[in-house]
Design an enzyme around this catalytic site. Structure first.
Site, PDB file in Angstrom:
ATOM      1  N   GLU A  33       6.813   9.187  37.489  1.00 11.82           N
ATOM      2  CA  GLU A  33       8.216   9.129  36.914  1.00 11.82           C
ATOM      3  C   GLU A  33       8.735   7.579  35.870  1.00 11.82           C
ATOM      4  O   GLU A  33       9.506   7.796  35.457  1.00 11.82           O
ATOM      5  CB  GLU A  33       9.153   9.591  37.420  1.00 11.82           C
ATOM      6  CG  GLU A  33       9.134  11.307  37.779  1.00 11.82           C
ATOM      7  CD  GLU A  33      10.314  11.168  38.805  1.00 11.82           C
ATOM      8  OE1 GLU A  33      11.006  11.447  38.985  1.00 11.82           O
ATOM      9  OE2 GLU A  33       9.744  11.865  39.694  1.00 11.82           O
ATOM     10  N   HIS A  34       8.198   7.287  36.583  1.00 10.18           N
ATOM     11  CA  HIS A  34       7.943   5.387  36.119  1.00 10.18           C
ATOM     12  C   HIS A  34       7.885   5.388  34.802  1.00 10.18           C
ATOM     13  O   HIS A  34       7.166   5.426  33.940  1.00 10.18           O
ATOM     14  CB  HIS A  34       7.189   4.600  36.308  1.00 10.18           C
ATOM     15  CG  HIS A  34       7.761   2.805  36.856  1.00 10.18           C
ATOM     16  ND1 HIS A  34       6.745   1.602  37.343  1.00 10.18           N
ATOM     17  CD2 HIS A  34       8.272   2.371  36.382  1.00 10.18           C
ATOM     18  CE1 HIS A  34       7.229   1.112  37.134  1.00 10.18           C
ATOM     19  NE2 HIS A  34       8.744   0.711  36.456  1.00 10.18           N
TER      20      HIS A  34
END
Length: 273
Positions: free
Chosen positions: A39-40
Site C-alpha cells: 500500500e506504500h
C-alpha cells in the site's frame, strides 16, 4: 486505536519543523515486508495518522519524548509495535531516538450524551476540489480545475466543514462496516462548533525530491455524541486523522475535554486528567 512510543534522545539535536517525510519513512520502514507494504505510495487512505514528536522543542541528549500513532487497523499498529520492539533505533532525519517502551491506548469520544472538545495536534490540510468551489463560489488557485485549492479563512467555515466530512466519508467507506451509515449519510453535522486557532503555510516534502507549499489550519472542535453511529464517526476521525495527507502526519487530533452524561464540566475535565 493508538500506540504510544516512548523515545530517548540519543544526542543533542535541533527540532526540525519539516520532519514529516522522515518520520513517515521510519514508520514505513517498520511496515516493510509486511502485508501493508504493497500500500506504500498508492492513492487510497491508509488508515494511518501520527502526531508530531512531543513535547516540541530542541532535543538534549537523554531527553524523553513521545510519539502517538493511530489507525482503525489493529494489525497495522501491531506490526509497527513488533518491529520497533525488535529494532528500537528510531531516527527521524537528524533527530536520533531509541524506543524505550511502546503501549496501546484505547481512546474513545465517549458514550451518547458525552460532550467534549477535540483539538488538532498537527495542522489540517483541506483541499477544496471543483465541486466544493462551485458550491461556494470559490475561485480556483490553478488553471487546471482538477487541482485543489487549499482552504483559507476567507473561504468561510462551511466549505471546510463539508470537505473534512467528505474526506471522512471516504475513510468510512474503506474501514467501516457497510451497514453503518457514514458521516455524509446523516443530516446532523460532525461537530457542534469550529474554533479556528491559526492558519499557516509550510513547505512539505511529499516524496523524495518533491516539495509542496501547503496551507494548514489548527482547530478546536466541540462535539456532543448523539448516538452510536455518531460515536463511530468521531472515533474514526481520531483513528485516521482529519483532512488530507494523514500518512505524512497531518490532521492528527486529540481529546482535550470530555464530560460524561450527568457530570459537570469540572468533574469531566478532572476525570479526564
Amino acid at each position: 486505536m493508538r500506540v504510544m512510543l516512548d523515545l530517548h534522545g540519543e544526542r543533542d539535536a535541533e527540532y526540525k519543523t519539516n520532519y514529516h517525510h522522515k518520520l513517515r519513512g521510519r514508520i514505513w520502514q517498520a511496515l516493510d515486508g509486511s502485508k501493508y507494504d504493497a500500500e506504500h505510495g498508492n492513492d487510497e487512505p491508509l488508515g494511518l495518522a501520527f502526531s508530531n514528536i512531543f513535547p516540541w522543542g530542541d532535543i538534549d541528549e537523554g531527553d524523553s519524548r513521545n510519539l502517538l500513532v493511530a489507525s482503525p487497523r489493529e494489525g497495522m499498529l501491531a506490526t509497527l509495535a513488533e518491529n520497533v520492539q525488535a529494532n528500537p533505533e528510531f531516527n527521524v532525519g537528524d533527530m536520533p531516538f531509541t524506543v524505550t517502551d511502546i503501549r496501546s491506548l484505547d481512546v474513545d469520544v465517549g458514550e451518547p450524551g458525552t460532550r467534549g472538545v477535540l483539538e488538532t495536534a498537527t495542522g489540517v490540510i483541506v483541499s477544496l476540489y471543483d465541486h466544493h468551489r462551485k458550491e461556494y463560489g470559490i475561485a480556483a488557485d490553478h488553471q487546471d480545475s482538477q487541482d485543489p485549492t487549499y482552504w483559507r479563512p476567507k473561504h468561510t467555515v462551511e466549505p471546510f466543514r463539508d470537505a473534512i466530512t467528505d474526506n471522512l466519508q471516504t475513510k468510512h467507506n474503506q474501514f467501516a462496516p457497510d451497514y453503518i451509515p457514514g458521516p455524509t449519510d446523516v443530516d446532523d453535522p460532525l461537530f457542534d462548533g469550529y474554533d479556528l486557532i491559526k492558519t499557516y503555510s509550510l513547505p512539505v516534502t511529499v516524496t523524495e525530491g518533491v516539495e509542496l507549499d501547503v496551507v494548514l489550519s489548527k482547530w478546536r472542535f466541540e462535539y456532543t455524541v448523539r448516538d452510536d453511529t455518531h460515536r463511530r464517526h468521531l472515533n474514526l476521525a481520531l483513528n485516521t486523522g482529519l483532512g488530507g495527507r494523514n500518512a505524512l502526519g497531518f490532521g492528527f487530533i486529540n481529546i482535550v475535554e470530555r464530560t460524561k452524561p450527568g457530570e459537570t464540566e469540572l468533574e469531566g475535565q478532572n476525570a479526564f486528567a
